[in-house]
Design an enzyme around this catalytic site. Structure first.
Site, PDB file in Angstrom:
ATOM      1  N   LYS A  73       0.854  -1.204   0.000  1.00 42.70           N
ATOM      2  CA  LYS A  73       0.000   0.000   0.000  1.00 42.70           C
ATOM      3  C   LYS A  73       0.881   1.241   0.000  1.00 42.70           C
ATOM      4  O   LYS A  73       2.054   1.202   0.396  1.00 42.70           O
ATOM      5  CB  LYS A  73      -0.935   0.040   1.214  1.00 42.70           C
ATOM      6  CG  LYS A  73      -0.263   0.011   2.600  1.00 42.70           C
ATOM      7  CD  LYS A  73       0.177   1.360   3.139  1.00 42.70           C
ATOM      8  CE  LYS A  73       0.812   1.253   4.520  1.00 42.70           C
ATOM      9  NZ  LYS A  73       1.741   2.338   4.844  1.00 42.70           N
ATOM     10  N   PRO A  96       9.817  -4.535  -0.190  1.00 39.67           N
ATOM     11  CA  PRO A  96      10.908  -4.334   0.762  1.00 39.67           C
ATOM     12  C   PRO A  96      10.401  -4.043   2.183  1.00 39.67           C
ATOM     13  O   PRO A  96       9.312  -3.495   2.346  1.00 39.67           O
ATOM     14  CB  PRO A  96      11.679  -3.127   0.199  1.00 39.67           C
ATOM     15  CG  PRO A  96      10.796  -2.505  -0.818  1.00 39.67           C
ATOM     16  CD  PRO A  96       9.759  -3.502  -1.231  1.00 39.67           C
ATOM     17  N   ALA A 107       9.926  -0.037   4.762  1.00 40.81           N
ATOM     18  CA  ALA A 107       9.747   0.870   3.626  1.00 40.81           C
ATOM     19  C   ALA A 107       8.503   1.730   3.768  1.00 40.81           C
ATOM     20  O   ALA A 107       8.310   2.685   3.035  1.00 40.81           O
ATOM     21  CB  ALA A 107       9.653   0.050   2.334  1.00 40.81           C
ATOM     22  N   GLY A 108       7.591   1.352   4.707  1.00 37.99           N
ATOM     23  CA  GLY A 108       6.310   2.059   4.824  1.00 37.99           C
ATOM     24  C   GLY A 108       5.282   1.563   3.825  1.00 37.99           C
ATOM     25  O   GLY A 108       4.253   2.191   3.614  1.00 37.99           O
ATOM     26  N   GLY A 133       4.300  -4.240   4.010  1.00 34.95           N
ATOM     27  CA  GLY A 133       4.510  -5.624   3.544  1.00 34.95           C
ATOM     28  C   GLY A 133       4.131  -6.677   4.581  1.00 34.95           C
ATOM     29  O   GLY A 133       3.385  -7.610   4.275  1.00 34.95           O
ATOM     30  N   ASP A 188      -2.013  -1.710  10.778  1.00 36.37           N
ATOM     31  CA  ASP A 188      -2.287  -1.600   9.342  1.00 36.37           C
ATOM     32  C   ASP A 188      -2.983  -2.842   8.769  1.00 36.37           C
ATOM     33  O   ASP A 188      -3.383  -2.832   7.601  1.00 36.37           O
ATOM     34  CB  ASP A 188      -0.975  -1.408   8.551  1.00 36.37           C
ATOM     35  CG  ASP A 188      -0.467   0.022   8.616  1.00 36.37           C
ATOM     36  OD1 ASP A 188      -1.226   0.908   9.090  1.00 36.37           O
ATOM     37  OD2 ASP A 188       0.679   0.247   8.197  1.00 36.37           O
TER      38      ASP A 188
HETATM   39  O1  C5P Z   1       0.385  -1.547  15.330  1.00 41.40           O
HETATM   40  P1  C5P Z   1       1.811  -1.755  14.940  1.00 41.40           P
HETATM   41  O2  C5P Z   1       2.460  -2.860  15.736  1.00 41.40           O
HETATM   42  O3  C5P Z   1       2.008  -1.914  13.481  1.00 41.40           O
HETATM   43  O4  C5P Z   1       2.556  -0.411  15.317  1.00 41.40           O
HETATM   44  C1  C5P Z   1       3.961  -0.350  15.409  1.00 41.40           C
HETATM   45  C2  C5P Z   1       4.337   0.846  16.261  1.00 41.40           C
HETATM   46  O5  C5P Z   1       4.053   2.062  15.566  1.00 41.40           O
HETATM   47  C3  C5P Z   1       3.578   0.961  17.566  1.00 41.40           C
HETATM   48  O6  C5P Z   1       4.193   0.217  18.583  1.00 41.40           O
HETATM   49  C4  C5P Z   1       3.650   2.451  17.835  1.00 41.40           C
HETATM   50  O7  C5P Z   1       4.908   2.798  18.374  1.00 41.40           O
HETATM   51  C5  C5P Z   1       3.575   3.060  16.442  1.00 41.40           C
HETATM   52  N1  C5P Z   1       2.198   3.433  16.044  1.00 41.40           N
HETATM   53  C6  C5P Z   1       1.588   4.514  16.657  1.00 41.40           C
HETATM   54  N2  C5P Z   1       0.325   4.876  16.267  1.00 41.40           N
HETATM   55  C7  C5P Z   1      -0.328   4.194  15.299  1.00 41.40           C
HETATM   56  C8  C5P Z   1       0.276   3.098  14.667  1.00 41.40           C
HETATM   57  C9  C5P Z   1       1.551   2.736  15.067  1.00 41.40           C
HETATM   58  O8  C5P Z   1       2.174   5.164  17.534  1.00 41.40           O
HETATM   59  N3  C5P Z   1      -1.550   4.587  14.938  1.00 41.40           N
END
Ligand code: C5P
Length: 310
Positions: free
Chosen positions: A15, A99, A102-103, A106, A141
């Site tokens: 995405k 990758p 990468a944001g 994946g 995500d």
């Molecule tokens: O939910 P996920 O494990 O993918 O998020 C990874 C990290 O990104 C979280 O531990 C948090 O530090 C940060 N995050 C956040 N706010 C979000 C999504 C992610 O602060 N809405």
């Protein structure tokens, strides 16, 4: 039932965020966000086959990707099987093209692909609400990838509202050799806001994401391109100024607009035609401020294609 004959192949698409507004911190430590996310054609391919011994086994053709329970795809299988009280296990084979760091989502996409594939293989027919709740336990995500196409996302990422598919648009994605950590990006944005960089202040009444939703609903692709915005770009560019250089290189090479993907480090550009996208991709490889970059020429992908299972 003989599970061993059951197998499925699921394409697990990446995405990009057309917008990403970080609105503030929440009591649970996450950040409240608004985003318009878009599936793109760059994808991993996931082969699933049911095991009768109850084990989950994962393999991946890209070195460095974890193959144990720390892999989101592994966790997705484990959480869904447990929630459904199923004794079956799963073989998960990932052909990786997206990758990492990468944001591009994946790992989250792989998790959602396993949830959809396993539901299909075992005929579970888990309701959309329950599937979304399971996905949100795996990562912020993951719920988006159960919906795919173009969608408005809010909460910490787990609230997903499907939008009409945008007109197909060619996309070039450039991934520099370094990655960016998502928790670090959010933390650094908080620090930058705390020291009073007003250009980064949250809380605008009309967010970039809400403007984007209007553009998408009106099929206004031109204004869509002028509305790209990502609050996590500032911290990433501070740490890696090359990200701004890649974006500039994409624009100089003919992109109508460019933006960092999610929390970075990849950058995408939107193009008028596939031919222009291909020419720009060759040019960006030559002029990019950092090497070696990976460059992908792809396109936006509509919901129906994003959710197919073979
Ligand atoms: O939910 P996920 O494990 O993918 O998020 C990874 C990290 O990104 C979280 O531990 C948090 O530090 C940060 N995050 C956040 N706010 C979000 C999504 C992610 O602060 N809405």
């Amino acid at each position: 039932m003989n599970f061993s004959t059951k197998s499925a192949i699921v394409r697990s698409f990446a995405k990009v965020n057309l917008t990403l507004d970080v609105l503030g911190t929440r009591p649970d430590g996450y950040h409240a966000i608004e985003s318009v996310m878009q599936t793109v054609g760059l994808h991993d391919t996931i082969s699933l086959s049911v095991r009768e011994d109850g084990e989950i086994r994962l393999s991946c053709d890209m070195p460095g990707i974890p193959t144990d329970e720390s892999n989101l795809a592994w966790r997705a299988a484990s959480v869904l099987l447990e929630a459904q009280g199923k004794a079956a296990g799963l073989d998960i084979r990932i052909e990786k093209r997206i990758p990492a760091q990468a944001g591009l989502g994946g790992g989250s996409s792989n998790a959602a692909a396993v949830l959809r594939g396993l539901d299909h293989l075992l005929g579970l027919s888990v309701s959309a609400d329950e599937m979304c709740a399971i996905a949100a336990r795996i990562g912020s995500d993951v719920p988006f990838f159960l919906v795919g196409g173009t969608a408005f996302v809010c909460g910490r990422g787990e609230e997903v509202q499907p939008l009409p598919d945008i007109l197909p648009v060619p996309v070039v994605i450039v991934k520099p050799p370094f990655g960016v950590s998502t928790p670090w990006s959010y933390r650094r944005l908080d620090e930058m806001r705390a020291i009073g960089d007003q250009s980064l202040a949250a809380g605008e009444r009309q967010t970039a994401s809400r403007h984007m939703v209007e553009c998408v609903r009106r099929s206004a692709v031109c204004s869509l391109k002028s509305r790209l915005a990502n609050d996590l770009e500032a911290p990433a560019v501070e740490q890696h100024p090359e990200i701004a250089g890649i974006k500039a290189a994409l624009i100089e090479s003919g992109a109508r607009a460019g933006l960092m993907c999610g929390s970075g480090s990849a950058v995408f550009g939107l193009f008028e035609t596939e031919a222009q996208a291909r020419t720009a991709a060759d040019n960006v490889v030559a002029v990019s401020p950092c090497r070696p970059c990976q460059v992908f020429v792809t396109r936006s992908v509509a919901r129906e294609e994003a959710l197919g299972i073979e």
